[in-house]
Every structure is written in structure tokens, then in C-alpha cells.
Enzyme design. Structure first.
Site, short mmCIF file in Angstrom:
data_model
loop_
_atom_site.label_atom_id
_atom_site.label_comp_id
_atom_site.label_asym_id
_atom_site.label_seq_id
_atom_site.Cartn_x
_atom_site.Cartn_y
_atom_site.Cartn_z
N PHE A 133 6.17 -1.09 -3.67
CA PHE A 133 4.79 -1.57 -3.52
C PHE A 133 4.78 -2.67 -2.48
O PHE A 133 5.42 -3.71 -2.66
CB PHE A 133 4.24 -2.09 -4.84
CG PHE A 133 2.82 -2.58 -4.71
CD1 PHE A 133 1.75 -1.69 -4.77
CD2 PHE A 133 2.54 -3.92 -4.49
CE1 PHE A 133 0.44 -2.13 -4.63
CE2 PHE A 133 1.23 -4.37 -4.34
CZ PHE A 133 0.18 -3.47 -4.41
N ASP A 218 10.76 -8.02 0.99
CA ASP A 218 9.44 -8.35 0.45
C ASP A 218 9.67 -9.12 -0.85
O ASP A 218 9.95 -8.54 -1.89
CB ASP A 218 8.66 -7.05 0.21
CG ASP A 218 7.31 -7.29 -0.45
OD1 ASP A 218 7.06 -8.42 -0.94
OD2 ASP A 218 6.50 -6.33 -0.50
N LYS A 247 1.90 -14.44 -3.60
CA LYS A 247 1.75 -14.73 -5.03
C LYS A 247 2.04 -16.19 -5.38
O LYS A 247 1.20 -17.05 -5.14
CB LYS A 247 2.61 -13.75 -5.84
CG LYS A 247 2.12 -12.31 -5.67
CD LYS A 247 2.44 -11.39 -6.82
CE LYS A 247 1.53 -10.17 -6.79
NZ LYS A 247 2.05 -9.03 -6.06
C1 LIG Z 1 1.55 -8.24 -4.91
C2 LIG Z 1 2.51 -7.66 -3.95
C3 LIG Z 1 2.15 -7.34 -2.62
C4 LIG Z 1 0.72 -7.45 -2.13
O1 LIG Z 1 0.23 -8.76 -2.14
P1 LIG Z 1 -1.37 -8.99 -2.07
O2 LIG Z 1 -1.50 -10.49 -2.05
O3 LIG Z 1 -1.96 -8.35 -3.28
O4 LIG Z 1 -1.84 -8.36 -0.82
C5 LIG Z 1 3.12 -6.87 -1.77
N1 LIG Z 1 4.38 -6.72 -2.17
C6 LIG Z 1 4.78 -7.02 -3.42
C7 LIG Z 1 6.21 -6.84 -3.80
C8 LIG Z 1 3.86 -7.49 -4.36
O5 LIG Z 1 4.25 -7.75 -5.61
#
Ligand SMILES: *Cc1c(COP(=O)(O)O)cnc(C)c1O
Length: 390
Positions: A133, A218, A247
Site C-alpha cells: 500500500f 516507504d 502519519k
Molecule cells: C498511510 C500510508 C500511505 C498513504 O499516506 P496518506 O497520508 O494516506 O496519503 C502510504 N504508504 C503507507 C505504507 C501507508 O501506511
């Protein structure tokens, strides 16, 4: 709000429970009737210091009275201060601030492609993993590996090659002269808290170095102390070339960041930017978050609370005959024997406990990093009641 109908004016994008939240205090969310909910979601691992923590309230109040926004084309003291702090506590050399994780990842994809055009004869393909994701913009949806997204919003962005997670040979086979980078989560969050093995991560690092391509991590969910270390890459002893954060970085305000090693920072003026990027109000909050979270004593406590939560869940799992408990620090997934995690979430909600089920058979726990032992015990006792009833 119009009486009776909650969301007459909102676009329908998800099913929300029929309560309206009006206040937050630490690990608790409070609705308009005064009902209190113990929050083990915390905005999806966002509110790392809990709801309305004094550190963040103080930073917002002071900064709002001083300078809210200059312009993304001007320096501010707050923007510079937070960039220095991120560079000091991480392996990266430079930062670009964004307003969301997806935007940080979008920037990572652009930066890798720019680097490929300069240093790898136009290579542009990025290898990503199944069930990954990376966000909800078109490019980050294309980079993600959610099977349900495959038929959506076609045509998606080209240039992403998917391989199974934790499979080093598959990555090696997927690399070609078109490949510019490998992009991964150290723990796949939305996939159900699936950790990359340490051997896999160090293998990917070694492989990408040998092949002359970039490693993008990420850490939007795993960074900023969530796993008990400042960044999850520290557990495996690897350093990425590009790192994305989000986050927890803003502790509840929209702040994210794209970071990279010096040799990769190759945007030319005009190629990257954004109206709110590095805004003084938001970067002041990020500074307050890092001042708290990056203290070794704070990170130690996260590890201790994480171990406690994991032990409690493992013990309950053995007693009830449920499945594996996995994850690191305060990002924990619990595999249930049946695909009834959605029902567990609903019944927990009725008893005043907020939990998340990223998969039909998996519960995810991501409380505030300063959650107390008593709150963990309280959560366990509510959860046990729910599971025994079901
Ligand atoms: C939440 C998340 C995203 C996306 O972040 P947003 O602030 O919702 O755009 C991307 N990568 C990971 C691993 C995430 O947990």
C-alpha cells in the site's frame, strides 16, 4: 448537521459507524453524547502522542500566533528546523515536505525516475510488491499491490512491476535495464501487518547496490518510533536511498516528507513543489513530535509497551486457539482462526473499543506510542469479552 441523516452533504467513500466524535483526550475519543471510546486505531497510526497532547497543542498555539504560512518559495525558521531534525535522526541527507504520504511517495517515484534519466540511461521502472500500500493518487495506486484496486480507474500509471513480498529471487529476476528502483514497506501495514524478514531487507539492499538501482523504503506507517526504533530500517541494519515519512510525523496534522541521500537529490528548480509544502504551522508541529518521540527513553518505552501488547495477545491467542501475533513495537497484527475480524471490530465498538481489521481475518493494533499499561490491560479485557461472546 441535518437531523437524523449524518452524511447528506459528504461524498460517500466508506461506511462510518453512526456516532459523531467531538473530542479527544490521550487514548480516548469522545462522541457527542459523552460516550468514551478507547482508541487503538489513532487515526491509522497517525496520532503518535494520542489525542490533543500538550506538546502538539502548545506547538500549534504558539506557532499560530507567530507565523502560519509564508510561501513554499520562502525559507521559514520552522521548515529549516524540522528538516535539520529529520536529517539528524535518520540516514537521509535532504528532505522535501509534503501534505500526505501519497504525495511523499509520488515524489519518491518522480525523484527515482529523474535519477534514472540522469544516471541509468532513462531507466524508469520501479519494482514493487504484491499487497503493498503506497497511497491513493493514481501513481501510488499503480505502485500498490492491492488486488481489489487492479480493475479501478484504468488506465493507471505505467512503469511498475509487481513481485511477491519477501521473495528476493523474484526481485532479482524482475530487474532489467529499465529498472530504476525497488520500493517496499519494511512492514506491510494495510496488507495485515506483514513484516519483511531481516534477511530479505538486507538482501534487497545488497542486490540493489550490486545492480546500481535505488532502494525506496516507504516508512509512512513504520517510521517515527512506531516499531520501537526511530525508523524500521534500523531493525535490519539497512539504509535506503529514498525514505518516505508521514502519519506519525505530524501527530495528527497533515505533514509528510520525502527524504533522500545526497547523491539522489537531483530535482532541478521547478520540477517539484506544492502550495502547502513545508508550511510553518505544520513543520512546527513536526518538530514538537520529534522532540518527544526521538528521546531514547521514549523509544524504549514504545518497545516495552509493544512487547507487553504482543505477549498479552499471544497469550489470549493460545487460550482461544487463534493464530499468529506479528509486527514490531506498537504496530501489531493478530491473525484470527476465522474470517470474522469485521464482526470483532463491530462488537468491540459497541463496548467502547476502537480496533481496525485490515483483512477479513486480521486485527491491527496501533495505539498512541505513549499508551499506558492500564490502557493496554483495559483493551485486552474488552477484547477478550468480545471474542468469548463471538
Ligand atoms: C498511510 C500510508 C500511505 C498513504 O499516506 P496518506 O497520508 O494516506 O496519503 C502510504 N504508504 C503507507 C505504507 C501507508 O501506511
Amino acid at each position: 448537521m441535518k437531523s437524523g441523516i449524518f452524511d447528506q452533504s459528504l461524498m460517500k467513500i466508506t461506511d462510518r459507524p453512526p456516532v459523531i466524535f467531538v473530542r479527544g483526550e490521550g487514548s480516548w475519543l469522545i462522541d457527542q453524547d459523552g460516550n468514551r471510546f478507547l482508541d487503538f486505531i489513532q487515526g491509522w497510526a497517525v496520532n503518535c502522542l494520542g489525542h490533543c497532547p500538550p506538546e502538539i497543542v502548545g506547538a500549534i498555539t504558539a506557532q499560530a500566533q507567530t507565523l502560519i504560512n509564508a510561501s513554499p518559495a520562502f525559507y521559514t525558521d520552522r521548515m529549516l528546523e524540522l528538516a535539520d531534525k529529520i536529517v539528524d535522526c535518520s540516514c537521509i541527507d535532504r528532505v522535501f515536505f509534503t501534505n500526505s504520504g501519497a504525495e511523499a511517495n509520488e515524489g519518491a517515484i518522480k525523484l527515482a525516475r529523474k535519477w534514472g534519466s540522469l544516471h541509468r540511461e532513462g531507466a524508469f521502472e520501479i519494482i514493487t510488491t504484491e499487497n503493498a500500500f503506497h497511497g491513493r493518487t493514481l501513481a501510488t495506486m499503480s505502485a500498490s499491490g492491492k488486488p481489489q484496486w487492479e480493475p479501478l480507474f484504468e488506465p493507471k500509471g505505467a512503469g511498475f512491476v509487481k513481485v511477491p513480498f519477501n521473495d528476493l529471487d523474484a526481485i532479482e529476476r524482475a530487474i532489467s535495464s529499465r529498472t530504476v528502483a525497488i520500493m517496499l514497506e519494511p512492514i506491510q501495514g494495510e496488507a495485515g501487518v506483514v513484516p519483511a524478514s531481516r534477511n530479505f531487507l538486507s538482501g534487497v539492499r545488497e542486490l540493489s547496490q550490486r545492480m546500481g538501482i535505488l532502494l525506496i523504503l516507504d516508512e509512512i506507517q513504520t517510521g517515527i518510533g512506531r516499531t520501537g526504533k526511530a525508523f524500521a530500517y534500523e531493525h535490519a541494519g539497512v539504509e535506503p536511498d529514498i525514505l518516505t515519512l508521514g502519519k506519525g510525523l505530524g501527530g495528527g496534522v497533515p505533514l509528510a516528507a520525502l527524504g533522500a541521500k545526497e547523491s539522489v537529490c537531483c530535482f532541478a528548480p521547478g520540477e517539484q513543489g506544492g502550495t502547502f509544502n513545508g508550511n510553518a504551522l505544520l513543520t512546527a508541529v513536526g518538530s514538537a513530535v520529534l522532540d518527544t518521540v526521538m528521546r531514547p527513553s521514549f523509544l524504549n518505552e514504545v518497545s516495552k509497551k509493544g512487547a507487553l501488547l504482543k505477549n498479552c495477545l499471544s497469550d489470549l491467542s493460545r487460550r482461544l486457539g487463534e493464530g499468529e501475533v506479528r509486527g514490531e513495537g506498537l504496530l501489531i497484527g493478530w491473525v484470527l482462526a476465522r474470517a470474522d475480524a469485521g464482526r470483532v471490530v463491530q462488537n468491540a465498538f459497541k463496548r467502547g473499543l476502537l480496533l481496525n481489521a485490515p483483512r477479513p481475518n486480521i486485527l491491527r493494533f496501533m495505539p498512541a506510542l505513549n499508551v499506558s499499561v492500564e490502557e493496554i490491560e483495559r483493551m485486552m479485557s474488552i477484547l477478550e469479552g468480545v471474542l468469548v461472546e463471538i
